[in-house]
Design a protein around this motif. Structure first.
Motif, PDB file in Angstrom:
ATOM      1  N   GLY A 134       0.825  -1.204   0.000  1.00 17.55           N
ATOM      2  CA  GLY A 134       0.000   0.000   0.000  1.00 17.55           C
ATOM      3  C   GLY A 134       0.855   1.248   0.000  1.00 17.55           C
ATOM      4  N   GLY A 135       0.214   2.328  -0.230  1.00 20.36           N
ATOM      5  CA  GLY A 135       0.925   3.593  -0.232  1.00 20.36           C
ATOM      6  C   GLY A 135       0.860   4.280  -1.570  1.00 20.36           C
ATOM      7  N   LYS A 136      -0.268   4.912  -1.827  1.00 17.69           N
ATOM      8  CA  LYS A 136      -0.399   5.608  -3.117  1.00 17.69           C
ATOM      9  C   LYS A 136       0.141   7.026  -3.050  1.00 17.69           C
ATOM     10  N   ASP A 137       0.415   7.496  -1.817  1.00 13.92           N
ATOM     11  CA  ASP A 137       0.969   8.839  -1.696  1.00 13.92           C
ATOM     12  C   ASP A 137       1.969   8.872  -0.530  1.00 13.92           C
ATOM     13  N   ALA A 138       2.641  10.004  -0.391  1.00 17.37           N
ATOM     14  CA  ALA A 138       3.708  10.126   0.612  1.00 17.37           C
ATOM     15  C   ALA A 138       3.217   9.880   2.035  1.00 17.37           C
TER      16      ALA A 138
ATOM     17  N   GLU B 106       0.795   7.858   3.076  1.00 15.59           N
ATOM     18  CA  GLU B 106       0.598   6.419   3.295  1.00 15.59           C
ATOM     19  C   GLU B 106       1.938   5.691   3.363  1.00 15.59           C
ATOM     20  N   ILE B 107       2.892   6.105   2.559  1.00 15.82           N
ATOM     21  CA  ILE B 107       4.212   5.483   2.598  1.00 15.82           C
ATOM     22  C   ILE B 107       4.877   5.778   3.939  1.00 15.82           C
ATOM     23  N   SER B 108       4.727   6.992   4.437  1.00 14.54           N
ATOM     24  CA  SER B 108       5.251   7.340   5.766  1.00 14.54           C
ATOM     25  C   SER B 108       4.556   6.525   6.848  1.00 14.54           C
ATOM     26  N   ARG B 109       3.260   6.355   6.716  1.00 15.46           N
ATOM     27  CA  ARG B 109       2.496   5.548   7.673  1.00 15.46           C
ATOM     28  C   ARG B 109       3.045   4.125   7.707  1.00 15.46           C
ATOM     29  N   ASN B 110       3.284   3.536   6.537  1.00 17.41           N
ATOM     30  CA  ASN B 110       3.821   2.176   6.480  1.00 17.41           C
ATOM     31  C   ASN B 110       5.207   2.090   7.112  1.00 17.41           C
ATOM     32  N   ARG B 111       6.018   3.114   6.919  1.00 14.17           N
ATOM     33  CA  ARG B 111       7.342   3.130   7.564  1.00 14.17           C
ATOM     34  C   ARG B 111       7.200   3.118   9.083  1.00 14.17           C
ATOM     35  N   ARG B 112       6.274   3.930   9.594  1.00 16.68           N
ATOM     36  CA  ARG B 112       6.051   3.968  11.045  1.00 16.68           C
ATOM     37  C   ARG B 112       5.547   2.617  11.555  1.00 16.68           C
ATOM     38  N   ILE B 113       4.655   1.980  10.819  1.00 17.34           N
ATOM     39  CA  ILE B 113       4.132   0.674  11.208  1.00 17.34           C
ATOM     40  C   ILE B 113       5.254  -0.356  11.240  1.00 17.34           C
ATOM     41  N   ALA B 114       6.068  -0.394  10.201  1.00 17.54           N
ATOM     42  CA  ALA B 114       7.167  -1.359  10.143  1.00 17.54           C
ATOM     43  C   ALA B 114       8.148  -1.137  11.290  1.00 17.54           C
TER      44      ALA B 114
ATOM     45  N   VAL C  78      10.837  -9.461  13.641  1.00 19.97           N
ATOM     46  CA  VAL C  78       9.841  -9.113  12.622  1.00 19.97           C
ATOM     47  C   VAL C  78      10.321  -7.870  11.894  1.00 19.97           C
ATOM     48  N   ARG C  79      10.691  -8.049  10.655  1.00 17.65           N
ATOM     49  CA  ARG C  79      11.185  -6.948   9.834  1.00 17.65           C
ATOM     50  C   ARG C  79      10.448  -6.953   8.501  1.00 17.65           C
ATOM     51  N   PRO C  80       9.279  -6.351   8.470  1.00 15.31           N
ATOM     52  CA  PRO C  80       8.507  -6.364   7.223  1.00 15.31           C
ATOM     53  C   PRO C  80       9.206  -5.589   6.110  1.00 15.31           C
ATOM     54  N   VAL C  81       9.064  -6.102   4.919  1.00 13.36           N
ATOM     55  CA  VAL C  81       9.567  -5.430   3.724  1.00 13.36           C
ATOM     56  C   VAL C  81       8.513  -4.419   3.307  1.00 13.36           C
ATOM     57  N   LEU C  82       8.937  -3.209   3.035  1.00 13.45           N
ATOM     58  CA  LEU C  82       8.015  -2.161   2.601  1.00 13.45           C
ATOM     59  C   LEU C  82       7.963  -2.128   1.077  1.00 13.45           C
ATOM     60  N   ALA C  83       6.783  -2.333   0.548  1.00 10.96           N
ATOM     61  CA  ALA C  83       6.617  -2.239  -0.900  1.00 10.96           C
ATOM     62  C   ALA C  83       6.529  -0.768  -1.293  1.00 10.96           C
ATOM     63  N   PRO C  84       7.183  -0.393  -2.375  1.00 11.01           N
ATOM     64  CA  PRO C  84       7.079   0.999  -2.829  1.00 11.01           C
ATOM     65  C   PRO C  84       5.746   1.234  -3.526  1.00 11.01           C
ATOM     66  N   LYS C  85       5.494   2.468  -3.874  1.00  8.34           N
ATOM     67  CA  LYS C  85       4.327   2.799  -4.697  1.00  8.34           C
ATOM     68  C   LYS C  85       4.517   2.088  -6.032  1.00  8.34           C
ATOM     69  N   LEU C  86       3.503   1.346  -6.436  1.00  9.97           N
ATOM     70  CA  LEU C  86       3.625   0.537  -7.650  1.00  9.97           C
ATOM     71  C   LEU C  86       2.446   0.750  -8.587  1.00  9.97           C
ATOM     72  N   PRO C  87       2.694   0.648  -9.887  1.00  9.04           N
ATOM     73  CA  PRO C  87       1.559   0.627 -10.819  1.00  9.04           C
ATOM     74  C   PRO C  87       0.756  -0.662 -10.577  1.00  9.04           C
ATOM     75  N   LEU C  88      -0.487  -0.675 -11.005  1.00  5.60           N
ATOM     76  CA  LEU C  88      -1.391  -1.787 -10.720  1.00  5.60           C
ATOM     77  C   LEU C  88      -0.820  -3.150 -11.111  1.00  5.60           C
ATOM     78  N   ARG C  89      -0.285  -3.281 -12.293  1.00  5.12           N
ATOM     79  CA  ARG C  89       0.241  -4.586 -12.731  1.00  5.12           C
ATOM     80  C   ARG C  89       1.411  -5.040 -11.866  1.00  5.12           C
ATOM     81  N   SER C  90       2.267  -4.121 -11.473  1.00  7.18           N
ATOM     82  CA  SER C  90       3.396  -4.474 -10.601  1.00  7.18           C
ATOM     83  C   SER C  90       2.893  -4.849  -9.209  1.00  7.18           C
ATOM     84  N   PHE C  91       1.876  -4.138  -8.731  1.00  9.26           N
ATOM     85  CA  PHE C  91       1.262  -4.452  -7.447  1.00  9.26           C
ATOM     86  C   PHE C  91       0.707  -5.873  -7.481  1.00  9.26           C
ATOM     87  N   ALA C  92      -0.003  -6.220  -8.548  1.00  9.83           N
ATOM     88  CA  ALA C  92      -0.553  -7.565  -8.697  1.00  9.83           C
ATOM     89  C   ALA C  92       0.560  -8.605  -8.779  1.00  9.83           C
TER      90      ALA C  92
END
Length: 152
Positions: free
Chosen positions: A28-32, A34-42, A52-66
């Motif tokens: 997740g993270g379509k904008d800055a 949400e990406i900051s939120r994910n960093r705080r969560i991780a 527990v060290r979750p990998v943070l996915a970057p903002k991705l186009p739909l096909r890459s997300f899938a």
């Protein structure tokens, strides 16, 4: 209104990490913000359990997300794009559902909807009216148990 709190998300990551001992991806993270939120969560999850060290996915186009979702064993999500992509890819999913209707979701036999025990007071509202999101009432144990059932 479809989000769990950051603290709850971190506790869910820790519970899944401890239960399954598999790599975790925080999507997740379509904008800055949400990406900051994910960093705080991780970061919070790693402080709760250094293993527990979750990998943070970057903002991705739909096909890459899938493409990132496709090899996942299972997904924990809310009623979001990720849930619908998981269904299309036939990936098991556990959905935390409060402000939308669980009856409208189809998991095609590969998932479970978990609802807050006391219901949701912001049905279809953009923002939760409670001081703490109702989705935070769903226990980590219930999520892990639902994941176990999905992974059988």
């Amino acid at each position: 209104a479809k989000q769990v709190s950051e603290a709850k998300a971190a506790r869910l990551l820790v519970a899944a990490g401890r239960a399954f001992r598999r790599p975790l991806i925080l999507l997740g993270g379509k904008d800055a913000s949400e990406i900051s939120r994910n960093r705080r969560i991780a970061s919070m999850a790693s402080r709760l359990d250094s293993g527990v060290r979750p990998v943070l996915a970057p903002k991705l186009p739909l096909r890459s997300f899938a493409a990132l979702l496709e090899p996942c064993a299972a997904l924990v999500t809310t009623d979001s794009l990720a849930l619908h992509v998981a269904a299309a890819l036939r990936r098991p999913a556990v959905a935390l559902v409060g402000p939308t209707s669980a009856a409208e979701l189809d998991f095609h036999g590969r998932g479970r909807a978990l609802l807050p025990a006391d219901g949701c007071s912001c049905f279809y509202a953009a923002r939760c009216s409670r001081p703490r999101p109702c989705l935070d009432d769903i226990t980590e144990g219930d999520v892990v148990a639902a994941l176990r059932r999905c992974l059988r």
